[in-house]
Design an enzyme around this catalytic site. Structure first.
Site, short mmCIF file in Angstrom:
data_model
loop_
_atom_site.label_atom_id
_atom_site.label_comp_id
_atom_site.label_asym_id
_atom_site.label_seq_id
_atom_site.Cartn_x
_atom_site.Cartn_y
_atom_site.Cartn_z
N ASP A 13 23.53 -81.95 -82.04
CA ASP A 13 22.44 -81.70 -81.09
C ASP A 13 22.98 -80.94 -79.88
O ASP A 13 23.96 -81.38 -79.25
CB ASP A 13 21.84 -83.03 -80.61
CG ASP A 13 21.10 -83.77 -81.72
OD1 ASP A 13 20.93 -83.18 -82.82
OD2 ASP A 13 20.67 -84.92 -81.48
N LYS A 40 18.50 -86.95 -88.04
CA LYS A 40 17.75 -88.21 -88.25
C LYS A 40 18.47 -89.16 -89.19
O LYS A 40 18.51 -90.37 -88.96
CB LYS A 40 16.33 -87.89 -88.73
CG LYS A 40 15.53 -87.14 -87.68
CD LYS A 40 14.11 -86.90 -88.05
CE LYS A 40 13.45 -85.89 -87.11
NZ LYS A 40 13.44 -86.27 -85.70
N ALA A 42 21.78 -89.35 -89.92
CA ALA A 42 23.00 -89.89 -89.30
C ALA A 42 22.64 -90.86 -88.17
O ALA A 42 23.29 -91.91 -88.02
CB ALA A 42 23.86 -88.76 -88.77
N ASN A 183 5.05 -92.09 -86.99
CA ASN A 183 4.35 -92.27 -85.72
C ASN A 183 2.92 -91.77 -85.94
O ASN A 183 2.57 -91.35 -87.05
CB ASN A 183 5.09 -91.58 -84.56
CG ASN A 183 5.19 -90.07 -84.74
OD1 ASN A 183 4.38 -89.46 -85.45
ND2 ASN A 183 6.20 -89.46 -84.14
N THR A 219 4.58 -96.47 -85.65
CA THR A 219 5.09 -96.63 -84.28
C THR A 219 4.13 -95.91 -83.32
O THR A 219 3.70 -94.79 -83.57
CB THR A 219 6.52 -96.07 -84.15
OG1 THR A 219 6.55 -94.73 -84.64
CG2 THR A 219 7.51 -96.90 -84.95
N LEU A 220 3.80 -96.60 -82.22
CA LEU A 220 2.80 -96.09 -81.27
C LEU A 220 3.42 -95.83 -79.91
O LEU A 220 2.75 -95.96 -78.89
CB LEU A 220 1.66 -97.12 -81.15
CG LEU A 220 1.07 -97.64 -82.47
CD1 LEU A 220 0.12 -98.81 -82.22
CD2 LEU A 220 0.34 -96.52 -83.19
N ASP A 245 15.06 -90.81 -72.01
CA ASP A 245 15.12 -89.80 -73.08
C ASP A 245 14.67 -90.48 -74.38
O ASP A 245 15.29 -91.45 -74.83
CB ASP A 245 16.57 -89.30 -73.19
CG ASP A 245 16.77 -88.24 -74.27
OD1 ASP A 245 15.82 -87.97 -75.02
OD2 ASP A 245 17.89 -87.71 -74.36
N THR A 247 14.73 -89.20 -77.35
CA THR A 247 15.40 -88.70 -78.56
C THR A 247 15.99 -89.87 -79.35
O THR A 247 16.66 -90.74 -78.79
CB THR A 247 16.53 -87.71 -78.18
OG1 THR A 247 16.00 -86.71 -77.32
CG2 THR A 247 17.15 -87.07 -79.42
N ALA A 248 15.73 -89.87 -80.67
CA ALA A 248 16.26 -90.87 -81.61
C ALA A 248 15.58 -92.25 -81.49
O ALA A 248 16.02 -93.19 -82.16
CB ALA A 248 17.78 -91.03 -81.50
N ALA A 249 14.52 -92.35 -80.70
CA ALA A 249 13.82 -93.65 -80.60
C ALA A 249 13.28 -94.06 -81.97
O ALA A 249 13.45 -95.20 -82.41
CB ALA A 249 12.70 -93.57 -79.58
N GLY A 250 12.64 -93.11 -82.66
CA GLY A 250 12.11 -93.41 -84.00
C GLY A 250 13.23 -93.75 -84.97
O GLY A 250 13.08 -94.63 -85.82
N ASP A 251 14.36 -93.06 -84.83
CA ASP A 251 15.50 -93.34 -85.73
C ASP A 251 16.04 -94.74 -85.48
O ASP A 251 16.38 -95.47 -86.42
CB ASP A 251 16.63 -92.32 -85.49
CG ASP A 251 16.19 -90.90 -85.77
OD1 ASP A 251 15.30 -90.72 -86.63
OD2 ASP A 251 16.72 -89.97 -85.13
O1 RIB Z 1 15.27 -87.85 -84.23
C1 RIB Z 1 16.15 -87.18 -83.37
C2 RIB Z 1 16.92 -86.16 -84.14
O2 RIB Z 1 16.07 -85.16 -84.62
C3 RIB Z 1 17.97 -85.43 -83.33
O3 RIB Z 1 19.21 -86.09 -83.29
C4 RIB Z 1 18.02 -84.07 -83.99
O4 RIB Z 1 19.22 -83.79 -84.63
C5 RIB Z 1 16.84 -84.04 -84.95
O5 RIB Z 1 17.24 -84.22 -86.24
#
Ligand code: RIB
Length: 302
Positions: A13, A40, A42, A183, A219-220, A245, A247-251
Site C-alpha cells: 500500500d 485484502k 494478506a 458491506n 457490516t454497516l 483510518d 483502511t482494512a476495517a473490513g479485513d
Molecule cells: O482492504 C484494504 C486493502 O485493500 C488495502 O490494504 C489495499 O491493499 C487493498 O487491497
C-alpha cells in the site's frame, strides 16, 4: 482449534493522507507517503494470526522488492507462507488516499495477484486439505475464486467470501459460499437491489440466500453489523471509537470472524469479537499496521 486457509491478495500500500479527497483533475499536496503491507487477503491472514488463529495463505507476489517485504510481513506475524509463490513481474500495489474523516479511496494494480490461476490452487491443494475454514476475497481472478470455492466445498470445508472489491458474481461462485461478509455497497452490487434502509438489507440478503449462500454478516460501519440466515436475523451494535483510518476495517472484521469460528464461538460471540477488532483497527493508521493483537482486544473496554 480449527485451521484457516486464506486464498487472496498481497499488495504494497502506497498511502498519502489529505484533508479532502481530490476532485477530478485536481492536484493536491498531501502528507509524506508511507509504504504499508496490505492486500485484502494478506490483511485478513495477519488479522487472524494476531488474534491467535492458525492460518496459512495461498497467493503470489512478484520478484520485485515489494514481494519479499510482503512475504516477510506475513512470516513476522506467524502466517504460514509455504503456499505463497514468487513469480517474474511486479507485485500487487495499492494507491491509497485517506482523508481527515478517516475515509479512504483505493486503486489497486493487481500485479502477481492476477496471476494466481486454477493450476496454483491445484499445486497448493494441501493448504486447503489441512484447513477447516477457507477464506477468499475478490482481488484474485474470479475464475480462480470459483475453482477454489468449488474444490474447498468438495473437500467439506466451511467457506467464507468477503466480496471486496465487489463485482456481480455468477451463481456458480455464490452457491459454494457458506458465509458472505459484504458491506452495504457490496451487498447492493451483489444482489442488484438498491439499498436505502434496513428492510432493503434484509431483502438483498434474502436474494443471496436464494442463490445458495447459507449465512450473511453485513457490516454497516459505525452502525454495527447484521447476521442473516434463512431462519434468523441478529443485529450487533458497533463500539463507538474515534476513527483515524478505516483502511482494512473490513479485513480485520472478516479475519476476526474466521478466528472466532475456528474456536467454535457462536454467531453472537463471533460478531461481538469482530466488532471489537474492527473498532480497534480504525483507531490506527494503515492496513497491517492497524490490526490489533489478541491482547489489544482483551484490554479493550469498548
Ligand atoms: O482492504 C484494504 C486493502 O485493500 C488495502 O490494504 C489495499 O491493499 C487493498 O487491497
Amino acid at each position: 482449534m480449527k485451521k484457516i486457509c486464506v486464498i487472496g491478495s498481497l499488495n504494497m500500500d502506497l498511502v498519502v493522507n489529505v484533508d479532502e479527497m481530490p476532485k477530478k483533475g485536481q492536484t493536491l499536496i498531501g502528507s509524506q507517503f508511507k509504504e504499508v503491507p496490505g492486500g485484502k487477503g494478506a490483511n485478513q491472514a495477519v488479522a487472524m494470526a494476531r488474534l491467535n488463529g492458525n492460518v496459512s495463505m495461498i497467493g503470489k507476489v512478484g520478484n520485485d522488492g515489494f514481494g519479499q517485504t510482503l512475504v516477510n510481513a506475513l512470516k513476522k506475524d506467524n502466517v504460514n507462507t509455504d503456499y505463497i509463490k514468487v513469480e517474474e513481474g511486479p507485485s500487487g500495489v495499492a494507491l491509497i488516499t485517506v482523508d481527515k474523516n478517516a475515509e479512504n479511496s483505493i486503486v489497486v494494480a493487481p500485479g502477481a495477484n492476477f496471476r494466481v490461476l486454477r493450476e496454483d490452487i491445484d499445486k497448493c491443494i494441501d493448504g486447503i486439505k489441512e484447513s477447516d475454514i477457507v477464506v477468499v476475497q475478490l482481488e484474485t481472478p474470479l475464475d480462480t475464486i470459483k475453482y477454489a470455492l468449488q474444490e474447498s466445498k468438495k473437500l467439506g470445508k466451511y467457506t467464507i467470501l468477503n466480496p471486496a472489491p465487489a463485482v456481480k458474481l455468477d451463481d456458480d461462485i455464490i452457491k459454494n459460499v457458506d458465509l458472505l461478509t459484504p458491506n452495504e455497497t457490496e451487498l447492493e452490487i451483489l444482489s442488484g437491489l438498491k439499498i436505502e434502509n434496513e428492510d432493503d438489507i434484509i431483502k438483498a440478503a434474502e436474494i443471496m440466500i436464494q442463490k445458495g449462500v447459507k449465512q450473511l454478516i453485513v457490516t454497516l460501519g459505525s452502525k454495527g453489523s447484521l447476521y442473516i440466515d434463512k431462519d434468523n436475523i441478529k443485529f450487533k451494535k458497533s463500539y463507538k471509537v474515534d476513527a483515524l483510518d478505516t483502511t482494512a476495517a473490513g479485513d480485520s472484521y472478516t479475519g476476526a470472524l474466521a478466528v472466532a469460528f475456528s474456536q467454535d464461538k457462536d454467531i453472537e460471540e463471533a460478531m461481538d469479537f469482530a466488532s471489537r477488532v474492527g473498532a480497534l483497527c480504525v483507531m490506527k493508521e494503515g492496513a497491517q499496521t492497524s490490526l490489533p493483537t489478541i491482547q489489544d482486544v482483551l484490554n479493550f473496554r469498548g
